[in-house]
Scaffold this active site. Structure first.
Site, PDB file in Angstrom:
ATOM      1  N   GLU A 126       9.324  13.035  11.835  1.00 57.40           N
ATOM      2  CA  GLU A 126      10.549  12.367  12.294  1.00 57.40           C
ATOM      3  C   GLU A 126      10.472  12.137  13.803  1.00 57.40           C
ATOM      4  O   GLU A 126       9.967  12.978  14.548  1.00 57.40           O
ATOM      5  CB  GLU A 126      11.764  13.232  11.959  1.00 57.40           C
ATOM      6  N   ASP A 128      13.339  10.853  16.621  1.00 55.71           N
ATOM      7  CA  ASP A 128      14.788  10.618  16.644  1.00 55.71           C
ATOM      8  C   ASP A 128      15.327  10.189  17.996  1.00 55.71           C
ATOM      9  O   ASP A 128      14.997  10.796  19.021  1.00 55.71           O
ATOM     10  CB  ASP A 128      15.537  11.905  16.280  1.00 55.71           C
ATOM     11  N   GLU A 130      19.273  10.182  18.761  1.00 54.87           N
ATOM     12  CA  GLU A 130      20.594  10.451  18.193  1.00 54.87           C
ATOM     13  C   GLU A 130      21.625  10.407  19.316  1.00 54.87           C
ATOM     14  O   GLU A 130      21.435  11.014  20.373  1.00 54.87           O
ATOM     15  CB  GLU A 130      20.614  11.803  17.501  1.00 54.87           C
ATOM     16  N   GLN A 143      20.284  12.217  22.561  1.00 49.23           N
ATOM     17  CA  GLN A 143      19.405  13.308  22.150  1.00 49.23           C
ATOM     18  C   GLN A 143      18.137  12.735  21.537  1.00 49.23           C
ATOM     19  O   GLN A 143      18.194  11.834  20.699  1.00 49.23           O
ATOM     20  CB  GLN A 143      20.094  14.206  21.133  1.00 49.23           C
ATOM     21  N   THR A 154      10.949  24.514  14.739  1.00 54.65           N
ATOM     22  CA  THR A 154      10.699  24.234  16.151  1.00 54.65           C
ATOM     23  C   THR A 154      11.304  22.887  16.497  1.00 54.65           C
ATOM     24  O   THR A 154      10.688  21.845  16.313  1.00 54.65           O
ATOM     25  CB  THR A 154       9.186  24.226  16.456  1.00 54.65           C
ATOM     26  N   ARG A 156      12.348  20.104  18.997  1.00 59.20           N
ATOM     27  CA  ARG A 156      11.836  19.673  20.303  1.00 59.20           C
ATOM     28  C   ARG A 156      12.835  18.713  20.961  1.00 59.20           C
ATOM     29  O   ARG A 156      12.504  17.626  21.384  1.00 59.20           O
ATOM     30  CB  ARG A 156      10.457  19.044  20.134  1.00 59.20           C
ATOM     31  N   GLU A 157      14.082  19.165  21.038  1.00 58.39           N
ATOM     32  CA  GLU A 157      15.144  18.328  21.572  1.00 58.39           C
ATOM     33  C   GLU A 157      15.076  18.215  23.088  1.00 58.39           C
ATOM     34  O   GLU A 157      14.755  19.171  23.782  1.00 58.39           O
ATOM     35  CB  GLU A 157      16.531  18.894  21.212  1.00 58.39           C
ATOM     36  N   GLU A 220      29.425  19.538  11.578  1.00 64.67           N
ATOM     37  CA  GLU A 220      28.909  20.880  11.351  1.00 64.67           C
ATOM     38  C   GLU A 220      27.999  21.366  12.466  1.00 64.67           C
ATOM     39  O   GLU A 220      27.811  22.557  12.646  1.00 64.67           O
ATOM     40  CB  GLU A 220      28.155  20.930  10.018  1.00 64.67           C
ATOM     41  N   ARG A 309      16.313  30.653  23.293  1.00 59.64           N
ATOM     42  CA  ARG A 309      16.089  30.156  21.939  1.00 59.64           C
ATOM     43  C   ARG A 309      14.695  30.517  21.433  1.00 59.64           C
ATOM     44  O   ARG A 309      14.516  30.865  20.274  1.00 59.64           O
ATOM     45  CB  ARG A 309      16.279  28.629  21.921  1.00 59.64           C
TER      46      ARG A 309
END
Length: 317
Positions: A126, A128, A130, A143, A154, A156-157, A220, A309
């Site tokens: 993926e 992304d 977002e 994001q 994991t 990776r943001e 959520e 984290r």
């Protein structure tokens, strides 16, 4: 079809739980003036497509309006909405102009992303972009994320403030994915590069993917652990899409939708990138400077800095 829709949303929610473990800052960038860097407009090198020719309705059919190169996707109490490309791509240039819902939009997520979760549910890839909705505490934010081979543990943001109000006009959101790197761009300004070398290679998406454009309820996970869910009295929430540009290797039929060869004899994917050449293999000096500007002034979270984290940081950090 209903079960397939539910499965797709399950995948979205499962991956999304990992996406937003960190909290947002209270700083807004909309009232700050920025002098944006000058960069090459890569989006000008490609032609837009008619949305119906390139996309199918993925879910929320009743909340999708398509008119030529323009589409509107609506989130309301009944459902969200999503489009998916008719073809699957291995590498390419993917871009669209988006205008986000105005007003209070906490919990609303507009996503522009590549994924193969439906084809590879246990080891999907993926890439992304977002866009996370405005709440009373935070403006809309950007994001980015990358997954390979189902590596959901994991995340990776990396997250960025906007340097403009994304609800007032259309702006370009672009993904470049080839054998050299992945580049995330907003209004042609690179905000992130994920290279296909060194420690990054183990997390580099390698399987064909489809492009999705969706709007959905991310209550959520996208709002401080669900503290600020979507409030539908402020809806419906309409995301507008225009000027979609797809240039990549279509794996479905082995034919190219953009420049460059796509296949070897027998239909396997070629080693040559469908978006090849200096503009796509590396970033120019101006692009590197622009990316440095974006990351210094607008990035407010990177997984590589999140020691709370990760006790053991991902290898590429």
């Amino acid at each position: 079809m209903a079960s397939l829709k539910n499965y797709n949303m399950k995948i979205l929610l499962e991956t999304a739980v990992v996406f937003c473990l960190c909290s947002f800052s209270l700083v807004s960038s909309h009232n700050r003036k920025f002098t944006t860097p000058n960069v090459t407009r890569l989006t000008d090198q490609f032609s837009r497509i008619a949305i119906e020719s390139g996309f199918s309705k993925r879910f929320g059919d009743h909340n999708i309006i398509i008119n030529g190169s323009l589409a509107k996707l609506t989130l309301d109490k009944s459902s969200g909405a999503g489009l998916v490309t008719k073809n699957t791509y291995h590498y390419g240039f993917f871009s669209a102009r988006l205008k986000l819902p105005a007003g209070f939009a906490s919990g609303v997520v507009v996503a522009f992303y590549l994924s193969n979760a439906e084809s590879y549910p246990k080891n999907h890839d993926e890439i992304d972009i977002e866009l996370l909705g405005r709440s009373r505490r935070d403006d809309w934010s950007i994001q980015t994320n990358v997954y390979a081979n189902g590596s959901l543990k994991t995340g990776r943001e990396e997250k960025f403030y906007y340097w403009f109000d994304p609800t007032q006009a259309f702006h370009d959101y672009t993904l470049i994915w080839n054998s050299h790197h992945i580049v995330f761009l907003v209004d042609n300004i690179p905000v992130r590069q994920f290279p296909n070398r060194g420690a990054f290679m183990s997390a580099y998406p390698s399987k064909p993917m489809s492009l999705y454009v969706t709007v959905w309820d991310g209550s959520e996970w996208a709002t401080h652990g669900g503290k600020y869910p979507v409030n539908y009295k402020y809806g419906p929430f309409v995301a507008s899409i225009a000027d979609v540009k797809l240039s990549g290797c279509s794996v479905n039929n082995g034919s190219s939708t953009g420049p460059g060869p796509c296949t070897k004899s027998g239909g396997s994917v070629s080693s040559l990138d469908p978006v090849d050449g200096q503009d796509f293999a590396t970033l120019s000096k101006n692009q590197i400077a622009a990316m440095d500007w974006a990351r210094r002034k607008l990035m407010f979270y990177s997984y590589c800095n999140d020691k709370s984290r990760y006790k053991v940081m991902p290898a590429e950090c």
